[in-house]
Design a protein around this motif. Sequence first.
Motif, PDB file in Angstrom:
ATOM      1  N   LYS A 355      45.877  32.621  35.878  1.00 37.58           N
ATOM      2  CA  LYS A 355      45.160  34.213  35.623  1.00 37.58           C
ATOM      3  C   LYS A 355      44.697  33.960  34.334  1.00 37.58           C
ATOM      4  O   LYS A 355      43.693  34.160  33.419  1.00 37.58           O
ATOM      5  CB  LYS A 355      46.758  34.907  35.531  1.00 37.58           C
ATOM      6  N   ALA A 356      45.266  33.553  33.044  1.00 38.14           N
ATOM      7  CA  ALA A 356      44.584  32.665  31.537  1.00 38.14           C
ATOM      8  C   ALA A 356      43.197  32.720  31.569  1.00 38.14           C
ATOM      9  O   ALA A 356      42.204  33.087  31.258  1.00 38.14           O
ATOM     10  CB  ALA A 356      45.637  31.790  30.951  1.00 38.14           C
ATOM     11  N   ILE A 357      42.580  31.954  32.405  1.00 38.97           N
ATOM     12  CA  ILE A 357      41.177  30.707  33.092  1.00 38.97           C
ATOM     13  C   ILE A 357      40.532  32.155  33.664  1.00 38.97           C
ATOM     14  O   ILE A 357      39.701  32.270  32.486  1.00 38.97           O
ATOM     15  CB  ILE A 357      41.450  29.757  33.633  1.00 38.97           C
ATOM     16  N   LEU A 358      40.603  32.914  33.891  1.00 36.88           N
ATOM     17  CA  LEU A 358      39.913  34.320  34.894  1.00 36.88           C
ATOM     18  C   LEU A 358      39.807  34.993  33.237  1.00 36.88           C
ATOM     19  O   LEU A 358      38.567  35.934  33.295  1.00 36.88           O
ATOM     20  CB  LEU A 358      40.742  34.770  36.091  1.00 36.88           C
ATOM     21  N   LYS A 359      40.687  35.165  32.627  1.00 39.47           N
ATOM     22  CA  LYS A 359      40.655  36.133  31.497  1.00 39.47           C
ATOM     23  C   LYS A 359      40.049  35.199  30.886  1.00 39.47           C
ATOM     24  O   LYS A 359      39.143  36.961  29.853  1.00 39.47           O
ATOM     25  CB  LYS A 359      42.123  36.643  30.907  1.00 39.47           C
ATOM     26  N   GLY A 392      45.615  25.555  37.332  1.00 38.90           N
ATOM     27  CA  GLY A 392      45.502  26.683  37.600  1.00 38.90           C
ATOM     28  C   GLY A 392      43.664  26.551  37.994  1.00 38.90           C
ATOM     29  O   GLY A 392      43.317  27.819  37.937  1.00 38.90           O
ATOM     30  N   LEU A 393      42.941  25.700  37.414  1.00 40.58           N
ATOM     31  CA  LEU A 393      41.836  25.452  37.620  1.00 40.58           C
ATOM     32  C   LEU A 393      41.295  24.775  39.263  1.00 40.58           C
ATOM     33  O   LEU A 393      40.910  26.116  39.897  1.00 40.58           O
ATOM     34  CB  LEU A 393      41.127  24.151  36.668  1.00 40.58           C
ATOM     35  N   SER A 394      42.990  24.303  39.613  1.00 39.36           N
ATOM     36  CA  SER A 394      42.911  23.844  41.306  1.00 39.36           C
ATOM     37  C   SER A 394      43.272  25.214  42.074  1.00 39.36           C
ATOM     38  O   SER A 394      42.385  25.170  43.369  1.00 39.36           O
ATOM     39  CB  SER A 394      43.983  22.736  41.629  1.00 39.36           C
ATOM     40  N   LEU A 395      44.084  25.885  41.380  1.00 36.51           N
ATOM     41  CA  LEU A 395      44.114  27.177  42.392  1.00 36.51           C
ATOM     42  C   LEU A 395      42.809  28.048  41.907  1.00 36.51           C
ATOM     43  O   LEU A 395      42.967  29.266  43.290  1.00 36.51           O
ATOM     44  CB  LEU A 395      45.376  28.296  41.784  1.00 36.51           C
ATOM     45  N   LEU A 396      41.888  27.834  41.749  1.00 33.50           N
ATOM     46  CA  LEU A 396      41.044  29.105  40.853  1.00 33.50           C
ATOM     47  C   LEU A 396      39.602  28.920  41.938  1.00 33.50           C
ATOM     48  O   LEU A 396      38.959  29.597  43.025  1.00 33.50           O
ATOM     49  CB  LEU A 396      40.278  29.455  40.037  1.00 33.50           C
ATOM     50  N   LEU A 399      40.783  29.525  45.441  1.00 36.79           N
ATOM     51  CA  LEU A 399      40.215  30.711  45.912  1.00 36.79           C
ATOM     52  C   LEU A 399      39.368  31.173  45.778  1.00 36.79           C
ATOM     53  O   LEU A 399      38.901  32.303  45.780  1.00 36.79           O
ATOM     54  CB  LEU A 399      41.324  31.723  45.110  1.00 36.79           C
ATOM     55  N   ASP A 400      38.215  30.168  45.639  1.00 39.49           N
ATOM     56  CA  ASP A 400      36.720  30.316  45.269  1.00 39.49           C
ATOM     57  C   ASP A 400      36.132  31.350  44.404  1.00 39.49           C
ATOM     58  O   ASP A 400      34.967  31.689  44.423  1.00 39.49           O
ATOM     59  CB  ASP A 400      36.241  30.989  46.732  1.00 39.49           C
ATOM     60  N   TYR A 401      37.180  31.622  42.636  1.00 40.08           N
ATOM     61  CA  TYR A 401      36.896  32.523  41.818  1.00 40.08           C
ATOM     62  C   TYR A 401      36.059  31.186  41.255  1.00 40.08           C
ATOM     63  O   TYR A 401      34.830  31.352  40.706  1.00 40.08           O
ATOM     64  CB  TYR A 401      38.387  32.263  40.689  1.00 40.08           C
ATOM     65  N   LEU A 402      35.932  29.896  41.671  1.00 37.87           N
ATOM     66  CA  LEU A 402      35.002  28.438  40.513  1.00 37.87           C
ATOM     67  C   LEU A 402      35.124  27.486  41.719  1.00 37.87           C
ATOM     68  O   LEU A 402      35.634  27.132  42.428  1.00 37.87           O
ATOM     69  CB  LEU A 402      35.274  28.031  39.172  1.00 37.87           C
ATOM     70  N   PRO A 424      30.348  34.391  40.697  1.00 40.78           N
ATOM     71  CA  PRO A 424      29.688  36.320  40.498  1.00 40.78           C
ATOM     72  C   PRO A 424      30.981  36.251  40.395  1.00 40.78           C
ATOM     73  O   PRO A 424      31.033  38.064  39.643  1.00 40.78           O
ATOM     74  CB  PRO A 424      28.899  36.729  40.777  1.00 40.78           C
ATOM     75  N   ARG A 425      31.996  36.938  41.477  1.00 42.45           N
ATOM     76  CA  ARG A 425      32.190  38.351  41.289  1.00 42.45           C
ATOM     77  C   ARG A 425      34.065  38.120  40.929  1.00 42.45           C
ATOM     78  O   ARG A 425      35.023  38.501  40.608  1.00 42.45           O
ATOM     79  CB  ARG A 425      33.385  37.591  43.444  1.00 42.45           C
TER      80      ARG A 425
END
Length: 428
Positions: A355-359, A392-396, A399-402, A424-425
């Motif tokens: 969540k912190a990385i995404l923020k 955190g990076l592995s989770l993102l 989940l296809d955020y990264l 982009p999403r």
Amino acid sequence: MLKSPAMMEALKPLHHLEAEAAKAHTEALVDYRAALAEFKLHKSVKESILKEELKKKVAEKIVSLGGVSSLKDMIKDAQKEDPLGLGAGPEEPKPVRYRTNDSSYEALGALLVSNPAGLLVERDELVSLLKHLDREEQSVARGFYMTGWSGMHPYTFDRITRGHIHIEAVCIGVLGNTQPARIAEYIHRANYGGAGGDGLIQRFNLLVWPDAPADWKDVDEYPNREAREKAWEVYQRLSKIDESAALKLGAEKGPYDKVPALRFDEAAQGDFRNWRTDLERRLHSGDLSPAFEGHLAKYRKLVPTLALMNHLADRGEGLISQRSLLKALATAYYLESHARRVYGSGHEAELAAAKAILKHIRNGDLTEGFTARDVHQRGWAHLTEREHVGWGLSLLVDLDYLAPSALSAGVEGGRPKVTYLVNPRSLT
């Protein structure tokens, strides 16, 4: 929040018992030293008398020409194991111990030799002990603690300095507290990758994670003196149970058993079998994570142990009653709800980091092609540990955020590094 005062209040009876035992040991040492001084005095006097008698007998033998062989026999008689007839002398009293805070596992083993009923390792900060036992050089100590969980397995030390130390049945209890974030991180690290760990954390059967109240309210009440005194009486009474007392209570001990044991009565045995059948089905269902499955598997010992404690606390004798078992099953049901929360918390550090990385991506602090180092070196909340950043990076990524790029070397060579492309999403 106020963990230590709550734990210290619960430990007061045990600390009281230890203080009383220390006082009794001090008094016993005074008596021992007086008895030892008297023994040494008697020994010195008898040795002097024996020497004089021996001189006279030797002189008489020489005068009467009794022969060398007779003299040899006389000397052998004088050198026999206890020529003075005083015995081995008084034995130094050993201190009765109930707990320790910080001991090497070898010192803990030495304490257990003179305290076969077992010892409590009390730690105000539990995770510090767990991390200490995680070190590679502490693997033997870790194994010793795990052996002590059952309370029935023997253990033998053979050291050049300490010599041979044998413990008939190692019995160790560990009690401590910690912050939610620290235990969550430890659970995640211990069970990362679905391996389930080696069973150390699963041996903490009484894990509880209480909720803080939504609002604060001052409560000022007198303690329930009657309830407190009743609880303290249980500690006093059970602290005096040794093997002979256990046998008088109806415990059984076979020729190859390490410790005596009490059995369930017929009704309790039937209920226990039914509960055990349901437990085994759950353990073999494949629906539980390896870590949590390992934790629940330890309830095979937890429930009978709690039933025994209930039975003894209620002054029970002979077979363990159905009532004692039902109270144990109710406690196990309560503990399982807390254990689910504790093991579920293992993902909280991972989720908080993600969540912190995404923020920071959405705030523009991290741009296309950033690295894990770019995240860690900023010192952002929830991202101060390299491991947390990696989780955190592995989770993102999952989940296809990264999307991780292929490994590439720097401009001037060096170690390859992973850069991350942003979906982009992720920006919305």
